[in-house]
Design an enzyme around this catalytic site. Structure first.
Site, PDB file in Angstrom:
ATOM      1  N   GLN A 124      86.824  40.375  10.979  1.00 39.18           N
ATOM      2  CA  GLN A 124      85.630  41.224  11.115  1.00 39.18           C
ATOM      3  C   GLN A 124      84.384  40.397  10.823  1.00 39.18           C
ATOM      4  OE1 GLN A 124      85.612  44.186   8.062  1.00 39.18           O
ATOM      5  NE2 GLN A 124      84.021  45.449   8.992  1.00 39.18           N
ATOM      6  N   GLY A 125      83.640  40.038  11.875  1.00 35.71           N
ATOM      7  CA  GLY A 125      82.447  39.211  11.717  1.00 35.71           C
ATOM      8  C   GLY A 125      81.193  40.062  11.667  1.00 35.71           C
ATOM      9  N   GLU A 242      87.404  51.728   7.994  1.00 33.07           N
ATOM     10  CA  GLU A 242      87.691  50.808   6.886  1.00 33.07           C
ATOM     11  C   GLU A 242      87.823  51.599   5.576  1.00 33.07           C
ATOM     12  OE1 GLU A 242      84.744  47.736   6.429  1.00 33.07           O
ATOM     13  OE2 GLU A 242      86.023  46.605   5.071  1.00 33.07           O
TER      14      GLU A 242
HETATM   15  C1  LIG Z   1      86.750  39.965  -0.917  1.00 33.66           C
HETATM   16  C2  LIG Z   1      85.700  40.234   0.133  1.00 33.66           C
HETATM   17  C3  LIG Z   1      86.065  40.283   1.472  1.00 33.66           C
HETATM   18  C4  LIG Z   1      85.098  40.500   2.472  1.00 33.66           C
HETATM   19  N1  LIG Z   1      85.491  40.506   3.787  1.00 33.66           N
HETATM   20  C5  LIG Z   1      84.559  40.661   4.762  1.00 33.66           C
HETATM   21  C6  LIG Z   1      84.928  40.582   6.146  1.00 33.66           C
HETATM   22  O1  LIG Z   1      86.102  40.369   6.489  1.00 33.66           O
HETATM   23  N2  LIG Z   1      83.957  40.709   7.073  1.00 33.66           N
HETATM   24  C7  LIG Z   1      82.654  40.952   6.752  1.00 33.66           C
HETATM   25  O2  LIG Z   1      81.842  41.082   7.650  1.00 33.66           O
HETATM   26  N3  LIG Z   1      82.268  41.017   5.448  1.00 33.66           N
HETATM   27  C8  LIG Z   1      83.194  40.878   4.456  1.00 33.66           C
HETATM   28  N4  LIG Z   1      82.805  40.938   3.124  1.00 33.66           N
HETATM   29  C9  LIG Z   1      81.389  41.062   2.818  1.00 33.66           C
HETATM   30  C10 LIG Z   1      80.981  42.389   2.223  1.00 33.66           C
HETATM   31  O3  LIG Z   1      81.019  43.412   3.193  1.00 33.66           O
HETATM   32  C11 LIG Z   1      79.568  42.182   1.666  1.00 33.66           C
HETATM   33  O4  LIG Z   1      79.678  41.265   0.593  1.00 33.66           O
HETATM   34  C12 LIG Z   1      78.959  43.462   1.178  1.00 33.66           C
HETATM   35  O5  LIG Z   1      78.661  44.300   2.254  1.00 33.66           O
HETATM   36  C13 LIG Z   1      77.653  43.197   0.377  1.00 33.66           C
HETATM   37  O6  LIG Z   1      76.779  42.397   1.095  1.00 33.66           O
HETATM   38  P1  LIG Z   1      76.104  41.099   0.440  1.00 33.66           P
HETATM   39  O7  LIG Z   1      77.210  40.288  -0.160  1.00 33.66           O
HETATM   40  O8  LIG Z   1      75.255  40.471   1.479  1.00 33.66           O
HETATM   41  O9  LIG Z   1      75.231  41.641  -0.758  1.00 33.66           O
HETATM   42  P2  LIG Z   1      73.763  42.288  -0.651  1.00 33.66           P
HETATM   43  O10 LIG Z   1      73.762  43.309   0.437  1.00 33.66           O
HETATM   44  O11 LIG Z   1      72.775  41.193  -0.581  1.00 33.66           O
HETATM   45  O12 LIG Z   1      73.660  43.032  -2.037  1.00 33.66           O
HETATM   46  C14 LIG Z   1      73.314  42.361  -3.248  1.00 33.66           C
HETATM   47  C15 LIG Z   1      73.249  43.385  -4.370  1.00 33.66           C
HETATM   48  O13 LIG Z   1      72.197  44.336  -4.100  1.00 33.66           O
HETATM   49  C16 LIG Z   1      72.706  45.674  -4.083  1.00 33.66           C
HETATM   50  N5  LIG Z   1      72.020  46.446  -3.041  1.00 33.66           N
HETATM   51  C17 LIG Z   1      71.772  46.079  -1.768  1.00 33.66           C
HETATM   52  N6  LIG Z   1      71.156  47.044  -1.075  1.00 33.66           N
HETATM   53  C18 LIG Z   1      71.006  48.094  -1.957  1.00 33.66           C
HETATM   54  C19 LIG Z   1      70.448  49.403  -1.836  1.00 33.66           C
HETATM   55  N7  LIG Z   1      69.932  49.854  -0.684  1.00 33.66           N
HETATM   56  N8  LIG Z   1      70.483  50.211  -2.930  1.00 33.66           N
HETATM   57  C20 LIG Z   1      71.038  49.785  -4.095  1.00 33.66           C
HETATM   58  N9  LIG Z   1      71.561  48.543  -4.269  1.00 33.66           N
HETATM   59  C21 LIG Z   1      71.559  47.710  -3.201  1.00 33.66           C
HETATM   60  C22 LIG Z   1      74.168  45.518  -3.770  1.00 33.66           C
HETATM   61  O14 LIG Z   1      74.928  46.616  -4.246  1.00 33.66           O
HETATM   62  C23 LIG Z   1      74.519  44.214  -4.497  1.00 33.66           C
HETATM   63  O15 LIG Z   1      74.780  44.471  -5.840  1.00 33.66           O
HETATM   64  C24 LIG Z   1      83.754  40.714   2.109  1.00 33.66           C
HETATM   65  C25 LIG Z   1      83.381  40.681   0.747  1.00 33.66           C
HETATM   66  C26 LIG Z   1      84.342  40.449  -0.225  1.00 33.66           C
HETATM   67  C27 LIG Z   1      83.909  40.415  -1.664  1.00 33.66           C
END
Ligand SMILES: Cc1cc2nc3c(=O)[nH]c(=O)nc-3n(C[C@H](O)[C@H](O)[C@H](O)COP(=O)(O)OP(=O)(O)OC[C@H]3O[C@@H](n4cnc5c(N)ncnc54)[C@H](O)[C@@H]3O)c2cc1C
Length: 379
Positions: A124-125, A242
């Site tokens: 999933q990209g 999901e």
């Molecule tokens: C083990 C693992 C597997 C994963 N696998 C995939 C995968 O296969 N494909 C894929 O596409 N992604 C994958 N992900 C990514 C995952 O979907 C993202 O890490 C997640 O959506 C958060 O995005 P970010 O890391 O960019 O954090 P950010 O969105 O930058 O968030 C940073 C912090 O700010 C908070 N925050 C952000 N916006 C808000 C808001 N509006 N209100 C309150 N708080 C907020 C968040 O809760 C977090 O604490 C994976 C992540 C993990 C940990």
């Protein structure tokens, strides 16, 4: 909500239990080794040969046309048998169901079979370095070129990309359109030199996920899912599946962990301690609440035809309960839980990511506040 199984559901469960009894998945290899993925792939093949790879898929696509309750039973039994999640879980739970809603007949014919048999693994990209929670901020670009598209950009946290043949990729196809409108959902072939996969080492020592560098990769028109510019809607279908699809497996996995921790505590004579008994009791209550909430989610699908925002509640509660359980395990077992490569050591470290993947707890709380409780939007 009636929690008693019908005769048909009981027969389904008994047939499945008999199959699991005859098909022991064997001991789980260490997470940080390739053998772990091979074990999951091999077990999916066995499920496939037994006709159990995706009971929730319609019969015409190789499933059993299982009802929602039967599908829940499947995941409960999978967890009960200590069997692994199938290697192609993203294809089975996200990609396949998304194609069934948005794909053309030709796309369904081409892609669904190899998802089931684990011949072609899907990843999933979606997430990018500057687009996670705010997915619509993604910058990966796809530019039309003849009868196809040329894609450039970077994805991150792409689970299983190192094993994948196909990537569900959301890219920007119209830079002028409003944020959510200029997106398109593609299926990108990972087997091309323009796609570089770099594994990321996690705190557990394993590399489940990767960075994905895409530098002019080609995608034919036939691999656009749901129409150009419609990527946001298609991606929402994937995200809804999901959070809903895994609910039953996750709650059973938590139950299993809790039972094992209770056994460990009993073996060490710790159950006599009121504080320990109290904390284990509280976790038992949370686990039961999760089971019932997962069943309540079924009612939502039956009513509205698709998973509702309740799935967000289950995932949030599950990740918290898991972290609490892993923390308690570390307190009860002391240094035994802190040994690298040990089961409880792994659980303690891995549990941190649960509240991030599949939607962070903060985002899920927003969804529950706005769409379940009907509270005003924060922004
Ligand atoms: C083990 C693992 C597997 C994963 N696998 C995939 C995968 O296969 N494909 C894929 O596409 N992604 C994958 N992900 C990514 C995952 O979907 C993202 O890490 C997640 O959506 C958060 O995005 P970010 O890391 O960019 O954090 P950010 O969105 O930058 O968030 C940073 C912090 O700010 C908070 N925050 C952000 N916006 C808000 C808001 N509006 N209100 C309150 N708080 C907020 C968040 O809760 C977090 O604490 C994976 C992540 C993990 C940990």
């Amino acid at each position: 909500m009636d929690l008693t199984f019908s005769e048909r559901e009981t027969a389904f469960r008994d047939e499945l239990r008999a199959w699991f009894a005859a098909n022991d998945p064997g001991p789980e290899p260490p997470h940080r080794e390739d053998a772990h993925f091979a074990w999951r792939r091999d077990f999916q093949r066995r499920l496939y040969e037994g006709g159990w790879a995706a009971p929730h898929w319609p019969v015409e696509h190789g499933g059993r046309g299982a009802t929602l309750t039967e599908s829940a039973i499947f995941f409960e039994e999978l967890g009960r048998a200590r069997a692994p999640l199938p290697a192609n879980v993203l294809g089975l739970l996200l990609g396949g169901p998304t194609l069934m809603v948005w794909g053309t007949e030709q796309q369904k014919d081409l892609f669904l079979g190899p998802i089931l048999s684990a011949e072609e693994i899907w990843c999933q990209g979606f997430s990018e370095p500057d687009a996670g929670s705010d997915l619509a901020a993604l910058k990966t670009r796809a530019v039309r070129d003849g009868d196809g598209w040329v894609v450039t950009g970077q994805k991150v946290w792409t689970s299983g990309a190192q094993h994948a043949k196909w990537c569900m990729l959301v890219a920007r196809t119209d830079a002028e359109a409003a944020k959510h409108k200029g997106l398109t959902y593609f299926l990108m072939d990972m087997d091309q030199p323009e796609v570089q996969v770099r594994p990321l080492r996690q705190i557990t020592g394993e590399s489940e996920f990767n960075e994905l560098f895409v530098e002019g990769a080609r995608i034919p028109d036939g691999n656009v899912i749901g129409g150009v510019g419609n990527g946001w809607k298609v991606a929402l279908t994937t995200l809804m599946n999901e959070r809903a699809g895994l609910a039953f497996f996750l709650q059973v996995r938590l139950r299993r962990l809790l039972d094992d921790l209770i056994d460990e505590a009993a073996a060490r004579g710790l159950l006599e301690d009121d504080v320990v008994a109290d904390r284990l009791g509280a976790l038992h209550v949370k686990t039961e609440i999760l089971r019932l909430t997962a069943y309540r989610g079924l009612t939502a699908v039956e009513k509205y035809g698709q998973p509702g925002p309740e799935g967000s509640l289950t995932k949030w509660m599950w990740s918290e309960a898991n972290q609490e359980l892993a923390q308690l395990a570390a307190e009860l077992l002391g240094s035994d839980a802190l040994v690298a490569g040990s089961r409880w050591g792994y659980e303690l470290l891995r549990a941190r990511g649960y509240s991030i993947e599949g939607g962070t707890t903060e985002i899920l709380k927003n969804i529950v506040a706005e769409r379940v409780l009907g509270l005003p939007r924060a922004r």
